[in-house]
Motif scaffolding. Structure first.
Motif, PDB file in Angstrom:
ATOM      1  N   PRO A 147      -6.954   4.411   2.907  1.00 28.04           N
ATOM      2  CA  PRO A 147      -5.684   4.506   3.594  1.00 28.04           C
ATOM      3  C   PRO A 147      -5.194   5.497   3.985  1.00 28.04           C
ATOM      4  O   PRO A 147      -5.707   6.708   3.641  1.00 28.04           O
ATOM      5  CB  PRO A 147      -4.725   3.815   2.686  1.00 28.04           C
TER       6      PRO A 147
ATOM      7  N   VAL B 208       1.808   3.836   5.538  1.00 28.15           N
ATOM      8  CA  VAL B 208       0.234   3.715   4.904  1.00 28.15           C
ATOM      9  C   VAL B 208      -0.606   2.954   5.823  1.00 28.15           C
ATOM     10  O   VAL B 208      -0.481   1.735   5.717  1.00 28.15           O
ATOM     11  CB  VAL B 208       0.325   3.544   3.490  1.00 28.15           C
TER      12      VAL B 208
ATOM     13  N   ARG C 210      -2.195   7.891   4.894  1.00 25.68           N
ATOM     14  CA  ARG C 210      -0.932   8.062   4.424  1.00 25.68           C
ATOM     15  C   ARG C 210      -0.198   9.064   5.414  1.00 25.68           C
ATOM     16  O   ARG C 210      -0.597  10.111   5.425  1.00 25.68           O
ATOM     17  CB  ARG C 210      -0.980   8.750   3.072  1.00 25.68           C
TER      18      ARG C 210
ATOM     19  N   SER D 161       0.962  -1.202  -0.101  1.00 26.77           N
ATOM     20  CA  SER D 161       0.108   0.113   0.063  1.00 26.77           C
ATOM     21  C   SER D 161       0.859   1.318  -0.115  1.00 26.77           C
ATOM     22  O   SER D 161       0.379   2.354  -0.210  1.00 26.77           O
ATOM     23  CB  SER D 161      -0.896  -0.044   1.155  1.00 26.77           C
TER      24      SER D 161
ATOM     25  N   ASP E 220      -3.537   0.794   6.442  1.00 25.68           N
ATOM     26  CA  ASP E 220      -4.573   0.294   5.485  1.00 25.68           C
ATOM     27  C   ASP E 220      -5.183  -0.850   5.985  1.00 25.68           C
ATOM     28  O   ASP E 220      -6.020  -1.706   5.489  1.00 25.68           O
ATOM     29  CB  ASP E 220      -3.973  -0.155   3.946  1.00 25.68           C
TER      30      ASP E 220
END
Length: 322
Positions: free
Chosen positions: A213, A199, A215, A151, A201
């Motif tokens: 997600p 990230v 970040r 991700s 997720d």
């Protein structure tokens, strides 16, 4: 209060097996309204084992790491075993640290519900402990942990000199503490030197399952930029009241409980085998220097993990032997 046989059985495992409760030991259970069922189940399990037990209910805390009332903190020092099934975590509090320092065995159960308790307390905690202790030993030999994931996670966290902690589910010696249900090896990265991208997720503490997600850009040990959708905005709202310290890279952890599944409850999510989590905020409980009334874990799925040059996990699968 209607306590199922399954919940009572899981609570008995927690008190008898995980805490190693001995005859004549005294137990304090601290709960709040959202966790009242679990508090009563632990109370009845302890009572049926023949031990003196006191159940105390507090008003729910506003954040993970907010201190309990001072009267409760003082009570915690007077018992052999303290169990904390509460909606917000008491793990990263001075009250818990003081009790542990005095030799009290403490288990915190933040946000645990009946389903999680029954599922995860039926795990093989000897096997969990075995995996967890091996990972801790390897971690303590390393200088840098690096994590990547599909991700977009790519972060390096220097850890030289830091003590690794085994939340093995077995808290039978004086001063031992951790979560129940559990299963993770974790430590506090060195402050001010982690860099990269995280990230999230899987799920985020206080937010739940992440649909879009989150970040997080990490520069010199702090989350400097947070982007994403609704979940990212919720995460920002949770940490903003606590200032820069709440953005500290506080913890790296790796799950070791093969019964745990991703549910949106971080107490279980961070224990899922095949995941890692990185937390922001308080790290004092782990040997760090940051004390702030916030500690929020973000889960990363399918990680590849290196301890220095040793590959530990590849896309969520352990490559080392246990």
């Amino acid at each position: 209060m209607n306590i199922s046989i399954e919940l009572l059985s899981a609570s008995t495992v927690a008190v008898r097996d995980c805490m190693g409760l001995q005859n004549n030991e005294r137990v304090l259970i601290i709960t709040d309204e959202p966790s009242r069922l679990l508090g009563h189940a632990l109370f009845h399990a302890t009572k049926e084992l023949g031990n003196e037990v006191i159940l105390s209910e507090i008003i729910p805390r506003k954040s993970n790491g907010e201190e309990p009332p001072k009267e409760i903190a003082e009570m915690m020092l007077q018992f052999d075993v303290v169990l904390c099934p509460t909606s917000k975590s008491l793990t990263h509090t001075d009250a818990r640290r003081a009790a542990s320092a005095k030799g009290v065995r403490v288990a915190t159960l933040p946000g645990v519900n009946e389903e999680i308790m029954i599922r995860c307390m039926n795990a093989d905690y000897n096997a969990i402990a075995h995996r967890t202790f091996i990972l801790c030993a390897l971690m303590e030999k390393a200088k840098i942990i690096r994590v990547t994931a599909p991700s977009g996670t790519d972060i390096s966290m220097p850890i030289e000199g830091r003590t690794a902690h085994a939340s093995s589910g077995l808290f039978r010696k004086k001063g031992e503490s951790g979560n129940l249900p559990t299963g993770e090896a974790y430590l506090a990265p060195v402050e001010g030197v982690s860099n990269g991208i995280v990230v999230v997720d899987g799920s985020m503490a206080g937010v739940g399952i992440v649909k879009e997600p989150i970040r997080i850009k990490v520069e010199n040990g702090f989350a400097t930029e947070i982007d994403g959708g609704e979940e990212a905005r919720k995460f920002i709202a949770l940490i903003e009241p606590f200032g820069k310290d709440a953005r500290t890279v506080a913890e790296f952890g790796i799950g070791t409980n093969d019964k745990a599944i991703l549910t949106g409850k971080i107490i279980e999510d961070e224990k899922v085998m095949g995941t890692i989590h990185i937390a922001f905020g308080d790290n004092k409980s782990m040997g760090g220097s940051v004390r702030v009334a916030s500690h929020l874990d973000g889960l990363v799925k399918s990680p590849t993990v290196w301890f220095d040059d040793m590959l530990i996990m590849q896309e969520g699968k352990f490559v080392i032997e246990f």
